[in-house]
Every structure is written in structure tokens, then in C-alpha cells.
Scaffold this motif. Structure first.
Motif, PDB file in Angstrom:
ATOM      1  N   VAL A  16       0.812  -1.215   0.000  1.00 53.04           N
ATOM      2  CA  VAL A  16       0.000   0.000   0.000  1.00 53.04           C
ATOM      3  C   VAL A  16       0.841   1.258   0.000  1.00 53.04           C
ATOM      4  O   VAL A  16       0.305   2.369  -0.056  1.00 53.04           O
ATOM      5  CB  VAL A  16      -0.965   0.021   1.210  1.00 53.04           C
ATOM      6  N   GLU A  17       2.162   1.101   0.050  1.00 51.20           N
ATOM      7  CA  GLU A  17       3.064   2.254   0.070  1.00 51.20           C
ATOM      8  C   GLU A  17       3.665   2.421  -1.326  1.00 51.20           C
ATOM      9  O   GLU A  17       4.434   1.564  -1.785  1.00 51.20           O
ATOM     10  CB  GLU A  17       4.162   2.020   1.111  1.00 51.20           C
ATOM     11  N   PRO A  18       3.293   3.496  -2.043  1.00 52.26           N
ATOM     12  CA  PRO A  18       3.717   3.635  -3.439  1.00 52.26           C
ATOM     13  C   PRO A  18       5.217   3.504  -3.673  1.00 52.26           C
ATOM     14  O   PRO A  18       5.641   2.856  -4.630  1.00 52.26           O
ATOM     15  CB  PRO A  18       3.199   5.017  -3.819  1.00 52.26           C
ATOM     16  N   GLN A  19       6.029   4.075  -2.794  1.00 44.48           N
ATOM     17  CA  GLN A  19       7.479   4.028  -2.999  1.00 44.48           C
ATOM     18  C   GLN A  19       8.000   2.594  -2.905  1.00 44.48           C
ATOM     19  O   GLN A  19       8.833   2.162  -3.708  1.00 44.48           O
ATOM     20  CB  GLN A  19       8.185   4.906  -1.958  1.00 44.48           C
ATOM     21  N   ALA A  20       7.512   1.839  -1.939  1.00 48.35           N
ATOM     22  CA  ALA A  20       7.955   0.454  -1.764  1.00 48.35           C
ATOM     23  C   ALA A  20       7.506  -0.412  -2.932  1.00 48.35           C
ATOM     24  O   ALA A  20       8.275  -1.250  -3.429  1.00 48.35           O
ATOM     25  CB  ALA A  20       7.420  -0.105  -0.443  1.00 48.35           C
ATOM     26  N   VAL A  21       6.273  -0.222  -3.383  1.00 47.52           N
ATOM     27  CA  VAL A  21       5.781  -0.999  -4.523  1.00 47.52           C
ATOM     28  C   VAL A  21       6.548  -0.616  -5.784  1.00 47.52           C
ATOM     29  O   VAL A  21       6.900  -1.469  -6.596  1.00 47.52           O
ATOM     30  CB  VAL A  21       4.265  -0.797  -4.704  1.00 47.52           C
ATOM     31  N   ALA A  22       6.842   0.666  -5.940  1.00 47.71           N
ATOM     32  CA  ALA A  22       7.592   1.131  -7.111  1.00 47.71           C
ATOM     33  C   ALA A  22       8.960   0.457  -7.192  1.00 47.71           C
ATOM     34  O   ALA A  22       9.426   0.091  -8.279  1.00 47.71           O
ATOM     35  CB  ALA A  22       7.746   2.645  -7.063  1.00 47.71           C
ATOM     36  N   ARG A  23       9.599   0.261  -6.058  1.00 48.11           N
ATOM     37  CA  ARG A  23      10.915  -0.387  -6.041  1.00 48.11           C
ATOM     38  C   ARG A  23      10.815  -1.830  -6.525  1.00 48.11           C
ATOM     39  O   ARG A  23      11.625  -2.277  -7.355  1.00 48.11           O
ATOM     40  CB  ARG A  23      11.501  -0.360  -4.607  1.00 48.11           C
ATOM     41  N   VAL A  24       9.824  -2.558  -6.045  1.00 46.71           N
ATOM     42  CA  VAL A  24       9.647  -3.958  -6.453  1.00 46.71           C
ATOM     43  C   VAL A  24       9.267  -4.042  -7.931  1.00 46.71           C
ATOM     44  O   VAL A  24       9.785  -4.879  -8.677  1.00 46.71           O
ATOM     45  CB  VAL A  24       8.596  -4.655  -5.565  1.00 46.71           C
ATOM     46  N   VAL A  25       8.374  -3.167  -8.353  1.00 47.17           N
ATOM     47  CA  VAL A  25       7.954  -3.136  -9.758  1.00 47.17           C
ATOM     48  C   VAL A  25       9.158  -2.896 -10.666  1.00 47.17           C
ATOM     49  O   VAL A  25       9.346  -3.569 -11.683  1.00 47.17           O
ATOM     50  CB  VAL A  25       6.878  -2.049  -9.968  1.00 47.17           C
ATOM     51  N   SER A  26       9.986  -1.945 -10.310  1.00 45.85           N
ATOM     52  CA  SER A  26      11.161  -1.615 -11.119  1.00 45.85           C
ATOM     53  C   SER A  26      12.117  -2.805 -11.221  1.00 45.85           C
ATOM     54  O   SER A  26      12.607  -3.142 -12.309  1.00 45.85           O
ATOM     55  CB  SER A  26      11.883  -0.406 -10.517  1.00 45.85           C
ATOM     56  N   ALA A  27      12.378  -3.462 -10.103  1.00 48.31           N
ATOM     57  CA  ALA A  27      13.287  -4.619 -10.107  1.00 48.31           C
ATOM     58  C   ALA A  27      12.702  -5.765 -10.920  1.00 48.31           C
ATOM     59  O   ALA A  27      13.430  -6.453 -11.654  1.00 48.31           O
ATOM     60  CB  ALA A  27      13.573  -5.060  -8.672  1.00 48.31           C
ATOM     61  N   PHE A  28      11.397  -5.981 -10.806  1.00 50.12           N
ATOM     62  CA  PHE A  28      10.737  -7.036 -11.575  1.00 50.12           C
ATOM     63  C   PHE A  28      10.897  -6.774 -13.066  1.00 50.12           C
ATOM     64  O   PHE A  28      11.292  -7.665 -13.833  1.00 50.12           O
ATOM     65  CB  PHE A  28       9.258  -7.099 -11.196  1.00 50.12           C
ATOM     66  N   VAL A  29      10.589  -5.567 -13.493  1.00 50.14           N
ATOM     67  CA  VAL A  29      10.676  -5.207 -14.911  1.00 50.14           C
ATOM     68  C   VAL A  29      12.101  -5.423 -15.428  1.00 50.14           C
ATOM     69  O   VAL A  29      12.315  -6.051 -16.471  1.00 50.14           O
ATOM     70  CB  VAL A  29      10.225  -3.750 -15.131  1.00 50.14           C
ATOM     71  N   LYS A  30      13.070  -4.915 -14.700  1.00 48.10           N
ATOM     72  CA  LYS A  30      14.466  -5.047 -15.142  1.00 48.10           C
ATOM     73  C   LYS A  30      14.894  -6.510 -15.185  1.00 48.10           C
ATOM     74  O   LYS A  30      15.575  -6.942 -16.117  1.00 48.10           O
ATOM     75  CB  LYS A  30      15.375  -4.255 -14.210  1.00 48.10           C
ATOM     76  N   GLY A  31      14.476  -7.277 -14.195  1.00 49.72           N
ATOM     77  CA  GLY A  31      14.891  -8.675 -14.121  1.00 49.72           C
ATOM     78  C   GLY A  31      14.312  -9.522 -15.230  1.00 49.72           C
ATOM     79  O   GLY A  31      15.034 -10.229 -15.931  1.00 49.72           O
ATOM     80  N   VAL A  32      12.998  -9.449 -15.427  1.00 51.81           N
ATOM     81  CA  VAL A  32      12.389 -10.327 -16.431  1.00 51.81           C
ATOM     82  C   VAL A  32      12.786  -9.899 -17.840  1.00 51.81           C
ATOM     83  O   VAL A  32      13.026 -10.744 -18.713  1.00 51.81           O
ATOM     84  CB  VAL A  32      10.855 -10.413 -16.283  1.00 51.81           C
TER      85      VAL A  32
END
Length: 335
Positions: free
Chosen positions: A155-171
Motif C-alpha cells: 500500500v506504500e507507493p514508494q515500496a511498490v515502485a521499487r519492487v515493480v522496477s526490479a521485476f521489470v528489469k529482471g524479467v
């Protein structure tokens, strides 16, 4: 000028979804006539459970999964093969590839380690000829939302943004397209838009505050973004996000996204809003979507013929259809 016919382009913009591997009878003629995408999905019970059934896990092997895709690639070598492979949510490749980290693990890993875990899963998927993950889920849910229950990443935009960014870069480092969803973010829905015509009623300011994960995904280079299945009243109360010119304009102009726009399921009641599937597909293309997600089946040919006819009649411009098809083929070829 396009090197493809209107009929070929009308099929190129369709992403047909199937809940089993028994799709050859429908998919082979679809591909022969210009289609270039397939979504290998889950059934409704698995979708609701956020897990594949014991029967599927016992029946499907990597070899069978790969063989079914290979049959399609015999017709269309550059084939988009999409699956739901969500961190913390639905994982269609459960039992077939190394699992993504749990949400708790993802939150504990640093950016580099998290991206590497996602890369490993995507690399194994690529070995099965999967080319696209309909993920990550970037929505922030700070109200109720039965549709996205147990599929979001905080529910915290900054924390979700970090995971989203890492997911995108990784896959994407493994050659799999990340489709970040569901723009512009659905923080509070009273009911499931796949079952009921429901709208997001949150104020525009709240929507933009929660949209940081989409900005992060775009900055990370996400090749595709999926728009949502319900109207966003503060932006366009009459059209679902996937059929809304205003939402598409926000994504392209305000967020600066230049890649592939994928619609959510056009069969959803909150997207159809009483229209036919062809009318909804026409609206989605005209709004700016490139790849249209629909249920697979014998009706595909009529839908594609309807899109071609709408283009010939001027209800969809030839340029718009050609632009959408070109974006899809560009993704399929990996250019």
C-alpha cells in the motif's frame, strides 16, 4: 505503407486467451491468417484461488507445455506467448519454472538480488518459449478490491515502485516482456469488474498519488503497459480504461509511455458496458490500445473480420490499425 493486409492486421492486434493447452484447433488458422499472439491462461477457479489446480500441476509438464507452443511456432515463428506470472499473485507457470520470490522475500531483497530472482524465473520461462509476463501488478489498493485481492504488492507507493522496477528489469533482461498493469491503478473497487459493471470512484489526486509504480516501471523500461477493465470516473466516467481515449492520452502524454499498450479483458462486463465485443474492440483500438485481450474460441474469426470491416468502413482508421499491428509485431520479433 504497411506490407500487411487489413485482414492480417486485424488478427495481429488480438491476444486470445485460453484456459488450457487445447488451443491448436482455433489458434492454427488464426495464426495462418495473420495472428501473432496467444495468452496461455488459467481457469476461473485457479484465478480465484491465485494458484494452479492439483489436476493441472499433475497433468502439465514442461515438455508438454513447450510442445504445444512449438506447434504454433511452426506457423508463426515470431509468436508472442503471454502468461500471468505475478509476483505475489497468480503464477500460471507454477510447477514449470522456478518460483518468483514471495512478497515477503521480495521486500527483504535488495534491488539487484530481487531483479536476479525475477530474471531466473523469466529465463526458465523463455526456455519454454514464453515471451511475455502479464505482470507486474502495479496497483496500490488502499480500499477494497475483490478483483485484486492477494495480487498486489503493498500500500506504500514508494515500496511498490521499487519492487515493480526490479521485476521489470529482471524479467526483461531474460528476454521476456513485462506488461505492467493495470493503468492508471485501481485502489478501490466495490466489486469485481470481471463479473459486474463497476467504476473506480477515487479522486484524480488519489489516483495520481498511487501511480508512482507506473512511473517507476516506465523509467525501468517496461515494454508494455496494460490498461484496466473498469471506468475511472475522475478521468472518463463513460468508458473503461481499456476503451478510454482520455486514459490512453494520460498514459502517452502525461506519463510519456511510448511502448505497447495492452487492453485488459475486453469480455469483462465493466469494459463491455452493454456493447458487443466487436464494438468494444473497435472502441479500444480507437482509444489507443494496440493489443486486445479477449477470450479465445471459435468466435475469433468473426471478431477479426468485424475489425477489418470496421476499418474498411472508416470506423477505425487504416493508420490506427496499422500502427497497433506494427507495435505488436515489433514486440513479437524482439526488435
Amino acid at each position: 505503407m504497411t506490407d500487411f493486409s487489413v485482414d492480417q492486421d486485424a488478427r495481429a492486434v488480438i491476444l486470445p486467451a485460453f484456459d488450457s493447452l487445447d488451443f491448436a484447433e482455433v489458434m492454427l488458422p488464426f495464426l495462418e491468417r495473420g495472428g501473432c499472439s496467444v495468452l496461455i491462461g488459467e481457469n476461473r477457479a485457479e484465478y480465484v484461488a491465485r494458484a494452479m489446480s492439483p489436476e493441472r500441476l499433475a497433468r502439465e509438464t514442461p515438455e508438454r507445455f513447450h510442445a504445444c507452443i512449438a506447434a504454433l511456432k511452426g506457423v508463426t515463428p515470431h509468436l508472442i506467448v503471454a502468461v500471468d506470472q505475478e509476483l505475489g499473485g497468480i503464477q500460471r507457470l507454477q510447477g514449470l519454472v522456478p518460483a518468483l520470490p514471495t512478497l515477503e522475500e521480495a521486500q527483504a531483497l535488495d534491488d539487484e538480488a530481487l531483479a536476479e530472482r525475477c530474471r531466473v524465473t523469466a529465463a526458465a520461462a523463455r526456455e519454454l518459449d514464453v515471451t511475455m509476463f502479464l505482470a507486474p501488478v502495479a496497483d496500490i489498493v488502499d480500499g477494497q478490491n475483490p478483483w485484486l485481492r492477494a495480487r498486489t504488492m503493498g500500500v506504500e507507493p514508494q515500496a511498490v515502485a521499487r519492487v515493480v522496477s526490479a521485476f521489470v528489469k529482471g524479467v526483461q533482461s531474460a528476454g521476456v516482456t513485462a506488461v505492467t498493469k493495470h493503468f492508471p491503478g485501481f485502489n478501490d473497487l466495490a466489486e469485481d469488474p470481471a463479473l459486474v459493471d463497476v467504476s473506480l470512484l477515487s479522486p484524480r489526486e488519489r489516483i495520481l498519488q498511487n501511480a508512482l509504480p507506473f512511473t517507476a516501471a516506465i523509467e525501468a523500461g517496461t515494454k508494455a503497459i496494460m490498461t484496466g477493465p473498469a471506468p475511472v470516473a475522475a478521468i472518463d466516467p463513460d468508458n473503461a480504461a481499456s476503451t478510454s481515449p482520455a486514459v490512453m492520452a494520460m498514459l502517452r502524454n502525461d506519463f510519456g509511455f511510448k511502448g505497447l499498450v495492452v487492453s485488459d479483458d475486453l469480455d469483462a462486463p465493466a469494459t463491455l458496458r452493454g456493447r458487443t465485443l466487436l464494438e468494444t474492440a473497435t472502441a479500444s483500438l480507437n482509444a489507443g490500445a494496440d493489443l486486445l485481450l479477449v477470450g479465445g474460441g471459435p468466435h475469433l474469426d468473426a471478431l477479426c473480420e468485424g475489425i477489418a470491416a470496421a476499418t474498411r468502413a472508416g470506423r477505425i482508421t487504416r493508420e490506427r490499425l496499422g500502427e497497433a499491428a506494427a507495435r505488436v509485431r515489433q514486440n513479437a520479433t524482439g526488435v
